[in-house]
Motif scaffolding. Structure first.
Motif, PDB file in Angstrom:
ATOM      1  N   GLY A 153       0.695  -1.251  -0.124  1.00 44.26           N
ATOM      2  CA  GLY A 153       0.134  -0.071  -0.083  1.00 44.26           C
ATOM      3  C   GLY A 153       1.007   1.129   0.048  1.00 44.26           C
ATOM      4  N   LYS A 154       1.775   0.921  -0.295  1.00 39.98           N
ATOM      5  CA  LYS A 154       2.988   2.633  -0.382  1.00 39.98           C
ATOM      6  C   LYS A 154       2.487   3.430  -1.225  1.00 39.98           C
ATOM      7  CE  LYS A 154       6.464   0.098  -1.758  1.00 39.98           C
ATOM      8  NZ  LYS A 154       5.815  -1.280  -2.007  1.00 39.98           N
ATOM      9  N   SER A 155       2.175   3.146  -2.658  1.00 43.40           N
ATOM     10  CA  SER A 155       1.782   4.010  -3.459  1.00 43.40           C
ATOM     11  C   SER A 155       0.265   4.731  -3.239  1.00 43.40           C
ATOM     12  CB  SER A 155       1.616   3.589  -4.709  1.00 43.40           C
ATOM     13  OG  SER A 155       2.979   3.076  -5.495  1.00 43.40           O
ATOM     14  N   THR A 156      -0.371   3.757  -2.576  1.00 44.67           N
ATOM     15  CA  THR A 156      -1.787   4.322  -2.157  1.00 44.67           C
ATOM     16  C   THR A 156      -1.569   5.336  -0.966  1.00 44.67           C
ATOM     17  OG1 THR A 156      -2.660   2.193  -2.869  1.00 44.67           O
ATOM     18  CG2 THR A 156      -3.945   3.475  -1.611  1.00 44.67           C
ATOM     19  N   VAL A 157      -1.004   5.012   0.093  1.00 42.96           N
ATOM     20  CA  VAL A 157      -0.580   5.846   1.030  1.00 42.96           C
ATOM     21  C   VAL A 157      -0.188   7.235   0.643  1.00 42.96           C
ATOM     22  CG1 VAL A 157       1.131   5.105   2.236  1.00 42.96           C
ATOM     23  CG2 VAL A 157      -0.744   5.973   3.547  1.00 42.96           C
ATOM     24  N   ALA A 158       1.060   6.889  -0.274  1.00 45.83           N
ATOM     25  CA  ALA A 158       1.586   8.322  -0.464  1.00 45.83           C
ATOM     26  C   ALA A 158       0.838   9.227  -1.246  1.00 45.83           C
ATOM     27  CB  ALA A 158       2.772   7.566  -1.608  1.00 45.83           C
ATOM     28  N   CYS A 159      -0.069   8.803  -2.387  1.00 46.62           N
ATOM     29  CA  CYS A 159      -0.870   9.634  -3.101  1.00 46.62           C
ATOM     30  C   CYS A 159      -2.260  10.334  -2.118  1.00 46.62           C
ATOM     31  CB  CYS A 159      -1.488   8.975  -4.034  1.00 46.62           C
ATOM     32  SG  CYS A 159      -0.214   8.582  -5.692  1.00 46.62           S
ATOM     33  N   ALA A 160      -2.380   9.266  -1.201  1.00 42.39           N
ATOM     34  CA  ALA A 160      -3.397   9.868  -0.218  1.00 42.39           C
ATOM     35  C   ALA A 160      -2.831  10.952   0.737  1.00 42.39           C
ATOM     36  CB  ALA A 160      -3.963   8.755   0.500  1.00 42.39           C
ATOM     37  N   LEU A 161      -1.752  10.749   1.177  1.00 45.81           N
ATOM     38  CA  LEU A 161      -1.090  11.692   1.840  1.00 45.81           C
ATOM     39  C   LEU A 161      -0.668  13.262   1.116  1.00 45.81           C
ATOM     40  CD1 LEU A 161       0.634  12.857   4.242  1.00 45.81           C
ATOM     41  CD2 LEU A 161       2.681  11.477   3.528  1.00 45.81           C
ATOM     42  N   SER A 162      -0.399  12.847  -0.122  1.00 42.58           N
ATOM     43  CA  SER A 162      -0.102  14.175  -1.059  1.00 42.58           C
ATOM     44  C   SER A 162      -1.558  14.708  -1.221  1.00 42.58           C
ATOM     45  CB  SER A 162       0.463  13.573  -2.353  1.00 42.58           C
ATOM     46  OG  SER A 162       0.323  14.683  -3.367  1.00 42.58           O
ATOM     47  N   ARG A 163      -2.609  14.197  -1.325  1.00 43.20           N
ATOM     48  CA  ARG A 163      -3.873  14.879  -1.580  1.00 43.20           C
ATOM     49  C   ARG A 163      -4.349  15.522  -0.250  1.00 43.20           C
ATOM     50  NH1 ARG A 163      -6.281  10.353  -3.225  1.00 43.20           N
ATOM     51  NH2 ARG A 163      -7.370   9.941  -1.096  1.00 43.20           N
ATOM     52  N   GLU A 164      -4.172  14.792   0.715  1.00 44.10           N
ATOM     53  CA  GLU A 164      -4.512  15.390   2.067  1.00 44.10           C
ATOM     54  C   GLU A 164      -3.752  16.563   2.429  1.00 44.10           C
ATOM     55  OE1 GLU A 164      -7.371  14.370   4.032  1.00 44.10           O
ATOM     56  OE2 GLU A 164      -7.697  12.647   2.903  1.00 44.10           O
ATOM     57  N   LEU A 165      -2.462  16.752   2.141  1.00 43.99           N
ATOM     58  CA  LEU A 165      -1.709  17.900   2.221  1.00 43.99           C
ATOM     59  C   LEU A 165      -2.183  18.879   1.448  1.00 43.99           C
ATOM     60  CD1 LEU A 165       1.938  15.907   2.994  1.00 43.99           C
ATOM     61  CD2 LEU A 165       0.697  17.524   4.515  1.00 43.99           C
ATOM     62  N   VAL A 188       4.826   3.166  11.881  1.00 41.20           N
ATOM     63  CA  VAL A 188       4.447   1.863  11.565  1.00 41.20           C
ATOM     64  C   VAL A 188       3.333   1.789  11.391  1.00 41.20           C
ATOM     65  CG1 VAL A 188       4.473  -0.580  12.273  1.00 41.20           C
ATOM     66  CG2 VAL A 188       6.269   0.843  12.999  1.00 41.20           C
ATOM     67  N   ILE A 189       2.822   1.430   9.946  1.00 33.55           N
ATOM     68  CA  ILE A 189       1.356   1.350   9.808  1.00 33.55           C
ATOM     69  C   ILE A 189       0.881  -0.308   9.716  1.00 33.55           C
ATOM     70  CG2 ILE A 189      -0.386   1.832   8.009  1.00 33.55           C
ATOM     71  CD1 ILE A 189       0.732   4.588   7.416  1.00 33.55           C
ATOM     72  N   GLN A 190       0.179  -0.537  10.481  1.00 37.91           N
ATOM     73  CA  GLN A 190      -0.040  -1.768  10.735  1.00 37.91           C
ATOM     74  C   GLN A 190      -1.586  -2.436  10.473  1.00 37.91           C
ATOM     75  OE1 GLN A 190       1.665  -2.195  14.617  1.00 37.91           O
ATOM     76  NE2 GLN A 190       3.186  -3.790  13.961  1.00 37.91           N
ATOM     77  N   LEU A 191      -2.007  -3.630  10.409  1.00 36.98           N
ATOM     78  CA  LEU A 191      -3.530  -3.920  10.494  1.00 36.98           C
ATOM     79  C   LEU A 191      -3.919  -3.721  11.999  1.00 36.98           C
ATOM     80  CD1 LEU A 191      -3.550  -7.277   8.570  1.00 36.98           C
ATOM     81  CD2 LEU A 191      -3.797  -4.910   7.707  1.00 36.98           C
ATOM     82  N   LYS A 192      -5.123  -3.150  12.251  1.00 35.84           N
ATOM     83  CA  LYS A 192      -5.770  -3.183  13.507  1.00 35.84           C
ATOM     84  C   LYS A 192      -6.825  -4.117  13.725  1.00 35.84           C
ATOM     85  CE  LYS A 192      -4.553   1.742  13.711  1.00 35.84           C
ATOM     86  NZ  LYS A 192      -4.943   3.005  13.112  1.00 35.84           N
ATOM     87  N   PRO A 210      -6.990   4.218   3.537  1.00 34.74           N
ATOM     88  CA  PRO A 210      -5.795   4.957   2.778  1.00 34.74           C
ATOM     89  C   PRO A 210      -5.635   6.390   3.623  1.00 34.74           C
ATOM     90  CG  PRO A 210      -6.343   3.868   0.989  1.00 34.74           C
ATOM     91  CD  PRO A 210      -7.419   3.597   1.985  1.00 34.74           C
ATOM     92  N   SER A 211      -6.863   7.102   3.811  1.00 38.07           N
ATOM     93  CA  SER A 211      -7.106   8.577   4.396  1.00 38.07           C
ATOM     94  C   SER A 211      -6.788   8.419   5.766  1.00 38.07           C
ATOM     95  CB  SER A 211      -8.252   9.094   3.833  1.00 38.07           C
ATOM     96  OG  SER A 211      -9.386   8.517   4.468  1.00 38.07           O
ATOM     97  N   SER A 212      -7.345   7.428   6.521  1.00 36.37           N
ATOM     98  CA  SER A 212      -6.854   7.329   8.150  1.00 36.37           C
ATOM     99  C   SER A 212      -5.209   7.056   8.126  1.00 36.37           C
ATOM    100  CB  SER A 212      -7.685   6.420   8.655  1.00 36.37           C
ATOM    101  OG  SER A 212      -7.411   5.083   8.551  1.00 36.37           O
ATOM    102  N   MET A 213      -4.675   6.427   7.107  1.00 37.43           N
ATOM    103  CA  MET A 213      -3.100   6.348   7.409  1.00 37.43           C
ATOM    104  C   MET A 213      -2.470   7.505   6.961  1.00 37.43           C
ATOM    105  SD  MET A 213      -2.846   2.761   5.006  1.00 37.43           S
ATOM    106  CE  MET A 213      -3.166   1.125   5.484  1.00 37.43           C
ATOM    107  N   ALA A 214      -3.249   8.104   5.977  1.00 31.04           N
ATOM    108  CA  ALA A 214      -2.358   9.650   5.548  1.00 31.04           C
ATOM    109  C   ALA A 214      -2.744  10.482   7.013  1.00 31.04           C
ATOM    110  CB  ALA A 214      -3.028  10.241   4.297  1.00 31.04           C
ATOM    111  N   GLU A 215      -3.610  10.507   7.415  1.00 33.80           N
ATOM    112  CA  GLU A 215      -3.988  11.274   8.824  1.00 33.80           C
ATOM    113  C   GLU A 215      -2.959  10.921   9.775  1.00 33.80           C
ATOM    114  OE1 GLU A 215      -5.637  14.086  10.897  1.00 33.80           O
ATOM    115  OE2 GLU A 215      -6.292  13.589   8.702  1.00 33.80           O
TER     116      GLU A 215
END
Ligand SMILES: Nc1ncnc2c1ncn2[C@@H]1O[C@H](COP(=O)(O)OS(=O)(=O)O)[C@@H](OP(=O)(O)O)[C@H]1O
Ligand SMILES: Nc1ncnc2c1ncn2[C@@H]1O[C@H](COP(=O)(O)OP(=O)(O)O)[C@@H](O)[C@H]1O
Length: 219
Positions: free
Chosen positions: A55-67, A189-193, A200-205
């Protein structure tokens, strides 16, 4: 490695760096500080590492978008994408992966110097190479480990690469027959809960909260 050699005309310090001899650093009047004031943020490197499919690319893009939505300037350096251009000469041998990581680290350093929040998302399987990238921007390197189980990455297999690797049609695939060295001391560290993957947006958060706490979201 930078070796100072001698003082040339005007007392400028001549250096040998790698294979370049007789080179002199040129300092501009407008520096990182001025650019950060302009952008109202601090340049840094958010380095996202993990297995293919984690999920690297997904969270990277979500982070970029949220920022972006909050008025911050970020730029994503994605391993897959850079291999279409800057790193098109590199394979997946250990030596070429190391060179890949080194180049992305240097480019990320330039983006951070530009005042940008640089998000680098690449497998970057080797600890020592990631540490070398950290050493380029020691106070502004945020290593994020996508700690997803291999089984999940393999079940996702969006590009069918794990299937090919299991069938022996791709040799040296990370996590199958090539190593991945998990970070020991990363910032996040981003893990399963409870066995579930966050959105992705909560990871970005989670990453944005860290950037905010550490003062990267102000000049
Ligand atoms: N042998 C092998 N091992 C791992 N990955 C492979 C391989 N061959 C091709 N791919 C695809 O290349 C993407 C990884 O590129 P990176 O530049 O991030 O890799 S590395 O950091 O140099 O290890 C990776 O993309 P992601 O799935 O986004 O990680 C794969 O799609
Ligand atoms: N947080 C998430 N929740 C559910 N699915 C996800 C999540 N992040 C990524 N995915 C899915 O997992 C697959 C791999 O994601 P990707 O971002 O391409 O990983 P990587 O860049 O690490 O290879 C994609 O199909 C993507 O849609």
């Amino acid at each position: 490695m930078c070796k100072e050699v001698y003082a040339g005309v005007n007392n400028s310090v001549m250096s040998t760096v790698g294979k370049s001899t007789n080179i002199v650093w040129y300092e501009c009047k407008i520096g990182k500080h001025e650019r950060q004031q302009l952008l109202k943020q601090k340049g840094c490197v958010v380095w996202i590492t993990g297995l293919s499919g984690s999920g690297k690319s997904t969270v990277a893009c979500a982070l970029s978008r949220e920022l972006y939505a909050r008025g911050y300037l970020a730029y994503v350096l994605d391993g897959d994408n850079l291999r279409h251009g800057l790193n098109r000469d590199l394979s997946f041998s250990a030596e070429d992966r190391s060179e890949n990581i080194r180049r992305v680290g240097e480019v990320a350093k330039l983006f951070a110097d530009a005042g940008v929040i640089c998000i680098a998302s690449l497998i970057s399987p080797y600890r020592s190479e990631r540490d070398a990238c950290r050493a380029l921007v020691p106070d502004s390197f945020i290593e994020v480990f996508m700690d997803m189980p291999l089984e999940l990455c393999e079940a996702r297999d969006p590009k069918g690469l794990y299937k090919l690797a299991r069938a022996g049609k791709i040799k040296g695939f990370t996590g199958i027959d090539d190593p991945y060295e998990a970070p020991l001391n990363c910032e996040l560290v981003i893990q399963l809960k409870n066995g579930e993957c966050s959105s992705p947006s909560s990871m970005a958060e989670q990453i944005i909260m860290y950037l905010d706490e550490k003062g990267f979201l102000k000049a």
